[in-house]
Design a protein around this motif. Structure first.
Motif, mmCIF file in Angstrom:
data_model
loop_
_atom_site.group_PDB
_atom_site.id
_atom_site.type_symbol
_atom_site.label_atom_id
_atom_site.label_comp_id
_atom_site.label_asym_id
_atom_site.label_seq_id
_atom_site.Cartn_x
_atom_site.Cartn_y
_atom_site.Cartn_z
ATOM 1 N N LEU A 9 4.195 56.033 53.681
ATOM 2 C CA LEU A 9 4.858 55.242 52.601
ATOM 3 C C LEU A 9 4.870 53.972 52.905
ATOM 4 N N LEU A 10 4.883 53.023 51.996
ATOM 5 C CA LEU A 10 5.048 51.529 52.184
ATOM 6 C C LEU A 10 6.370 51.023 51.685
ATOM 7 N N VAL A 11 7.179 50.367 52.404
ATOM 8 C CA VAL A 11 8.429 49.560 51.804
ATOM 9 C C VAL A 11 7.478 48.387 51.074
ATOM 10 N N VAL A 12 7.739 48.023 49.809
ATOM 11 C CA VAL A 12 7.138 46.558 49.340
ATOM 12 C C VAL A 12 8.200 45.842 48.985
ATOM 13 N N ASP A 13 7.954 44.743 48.726
ATOM 14 C CA ASP A 13 8.896 43.237 48.192
ATOM 15 C C ASP A 13 7.837 42.678 47.616
ATOM 16 N N VAL A 14 8.042 41.907 46.373
ATOM 17 C CA VAL A 14 7.583 40.766 45.619
ATOM 18 C C VAL A 14 8.354 39.787 45.465
ATOM 19 N N THR A 19 8.544 32.495 36.227
ATOM 20 C CA THR A 19 8.188 32.499 34.794
ATOM 21 C C THR A 19 8.403 33.481 34.314
ATOM 22 N N THR A 20 8.109 33.853 32.944
ATOM 23 C CA THR A 20 8.287 35.229 32.331
ATOM 24 C C THR A 20 7.176 35.207 31.411
ATOM 25 N N PRO A 21 6.354 36.398 31.998
ATOM 26 C CA PRO A 21 6.416 37.087 32.976
ATOM 27 C C PRO A 21 6.172 36.543 34.259
ATOM 28 N N PRO A 22 6.464 36.815 35.372
ATOM 29 C CA PRO A 22 6.302 36.209 36.456
ATOM 30 C C PRO A 22 4.753 36.253 37.170
ATOM 31 N N ASP A 23 4.305 35.053 37.686
ATOM 32 C CA ASP A 23 3.112 35.205 38.671
ATOM 33 C C ASP A 23 3.731 35.535 40.025
ATOM 34 N N LEU A 24 2.971 36.386 40.764
ATOM 35 C CA LEU A 24 3.274 36.499 42.159
ATOM 36 C C LEU A 24 3.109 35.493 43.079
ATOM 37 N N VAL A 25 4.094 35.224 43.962
ATOM 38 C CA VAL A 25 3.747 34.086 44.955
ATOM 39 C C VAL A 25 4.058 34.832 46.223
ATOM 40 N N GLU A 26 4.288 35.777 46.499
ATOM 41 C CA GLU A 26 4.380 36.347 47.644
ATOM 42 C C GLU A 26 4.548 38.180 47.806
ATOM 43 N N ILE A 27 3.722 38.807 48.552
ATOM 44 C CA ILE A 27 4.022 40.331 48.684
ATOM 45 C C ILE A 27 3.946 40.763 49.940
ATOM 46 N N ASP A 38 6.599 50.008 60.703
ATOM 47 C CA ASP A 38 5.514 49.617 61.493
ATOM 48 C C ASP A 38 4.973 48.141 61.269
ATOM 49 N N THR A 39 5.621 47.434 62.003
ATOM 50 C CA THR A 39 5.310 45.885 61.829
ATOM 51 C C THR A 39 3.972 45.547 62.257
ATOM 52 N N SER A 40 3.464 46.225 63.191
ATOM 53 C CA SER A 40 2.134 45.887 63.795
ATOM 54 C C SER A 40 1.053 46.200 62.684
ATOM 55 N N THR A 41 0.949 47.091 61.544
ATOM 56 C CA THR A 41 0.258 47.351 60.554
ATOM 57 C C THR A 41 0.745 46.726 59.130
ATOM 58 N N ALA A 42 1.811 46.002 59.169
ATOM 59 C CA ALA A 42 2.277 45.563 57.869
ATOM 60 C C ALA A 42 1.461 44.437 57.585
ATOM 61 N N LYS A 43 1.526 44.272 56.121
ATOM 62 C CA LYS A 43 0.761 43.234 55.344
ATOM 63 C C LYS A 43 1.551 42.198 54.520
ATOM 64 N N ALA A 44 1.353 40.954 54.477
ATOM 65 C CA ALA A 44 1.976 40.180 53.539
ATOM 66 C C ALA A 44 0.656 39.184 53.073
ATOM 67 N N GLY A 151 13.406 34.798 56.717
ATOM 68 C CA GLY A 151 14.747 34.795 56.213
ATOM 69 C C GLY A 151 14.840 35.329 54.848
ATOM 70 N N ARG A 152 16.123 35.718 54.342
ATOM 71 C CA ARG A 152 16.293 36.214 53.071
ATOM 72 C C ARG A 152 15.941 35.567 51.955
ATOM 73 N N HIS A 153 15.423 36.570 51.168
ATOM 74 C CA HIS A 153 14.667 36.394 49.875
ATOM 75 C C HIS A 153 13.302 35.885 50.146
ATOM 76 N N ARG A 154 12.646 36.114 51.288
ATOM 77 C CA ARG A 154 11.347 36.148 51.550
ATOM 78 C C ARG A 154 10.765 37.588 51.368
ATOM 79 N N ALA A 155 9.635 37.790 50.924
ATOM 80 C CA ALA A 155 9.180 39.187 50.913
ATOM 81 C C ALA A 155 9.113 39.861 52.274
ATOM 82 N N THR A 156 8.769 39.445 53.278
ATOM 83 C CA THR A 156 8.552 40.026 54.615
ATOM 84 C C THR A 156 9.849 40.453 54.977
ATOM 85 N N TYR A 157 11.061 39.659 54.860
ATOM 86 C CA TYR A 157 12.223 39.752 55.517
ATOM 87 C C TYR A 157 13.048 40.873 54.552
ATOM 88 N N ASP A 158 12.839 40.725 53.333
ATOM 89 C CA ASP A 158 13.202 41.728 52.303
ATOM 90 C C ASP A 158 12.713 43.112 52.446
#
Length: 201
Positions: A9-14, A19-27, A38-44, A151-158
């Motif tokens: 299982l991966l917890v994801v945040d984007v 814009t509508t629809p949005p372009d992704l800026v962080e995953i 498991d932060t040792s194998t997490a990706k962003a 910090g909050r509202h960044r994908a890695t933190y959320d």
């Protein structure tokens, strides 16, 4: 809850450019292993969008076009993201958003299932005045001492905060099947089949 019974299982945040629809800026994609993030194998990934980041979006996550100037465009990393996500289960807060936007950017991508921690929270903590990520962090008070500094509202933190909330709520259920019965929205992958009425032909 026996976390050894969980599938990968991966917890994801984007985060998007507003814009509508949005372009992704962080995953961010954070694996859960043995009942822990498991932060040792997490990706962003940071992405330079094709369209400018709106002022409103930048005011929320701080990712301006200047910040993203040297980051790759989406086509340069799409295959890498697809390979990491593979067909693993995902979890996200208000998972419809992550499922929709990742699916729009990765045609044909099909996770095994999608847990929505917003839906899970409403089933687990009934009658809270609010179910936003911030409200749940205040209610549950998970350990965020190892959360990314972004910090909050960044994908890695959320993603990290969502992972800790998921694990706290999962402890209220005895089995994986009980968890997904309340945590996977209808029409998202992994949703349990509705029970058939035995009286109907």
């Amino acid at each position: 809850m026996n976390f050894a019974t969980w599938p990968p299982l991966l917890v994801v945040d984007v985060e998007g450019n507003g814009t509508t629809p949005p372009d992704l800026v962080e995953i961010a994609a954070l694996p859960i292993r043995d009942g822990r993030p498991d932060t040792s194998t997490a990706k962003a990934w940071l992405i330079r969008p094709a369209r400018p980041v709106t002022a409103h979006a930048a005011s929320i996550h701080g990712l301006t076009m200047d910040v993203l100037e040297d980051q790759p465009r989406w086509p340069q990393i799409a295959d890498t993201v697809r390979s990491f996500l593979a067909t693993t289960w995902i979890a996200a807060h208000n998972a419809h958003v992550e499922y929709r936007e990742l699916g729009r950017h990765l045609p044909g991508w099909a996770p095994a299932g999608a847990i929505d921690t917003l839906r899970l929270a409403k089933a687990t903590y009934k009658d809270l005045p609010a179910y936003s990520l911030d409200a749940l962090v205040r209610h549950v008070q998970p350990d965020l001492t190892q959360a990314p500094r972004a910090g909050r509202h960044r994908a890695t933190y959320d993603a990290y905060a969502t992972a800790q909330l998921l694990l706290a709520m999962a402890a209220e259920y005895d089995t994986w099947d009980q968890l997904i019965a309340v945590a996977v929205p209808p029409r998202l992958p992994g949703a349990p089949e509705p029970k058939k009425d035995p009286t109907l032909w």
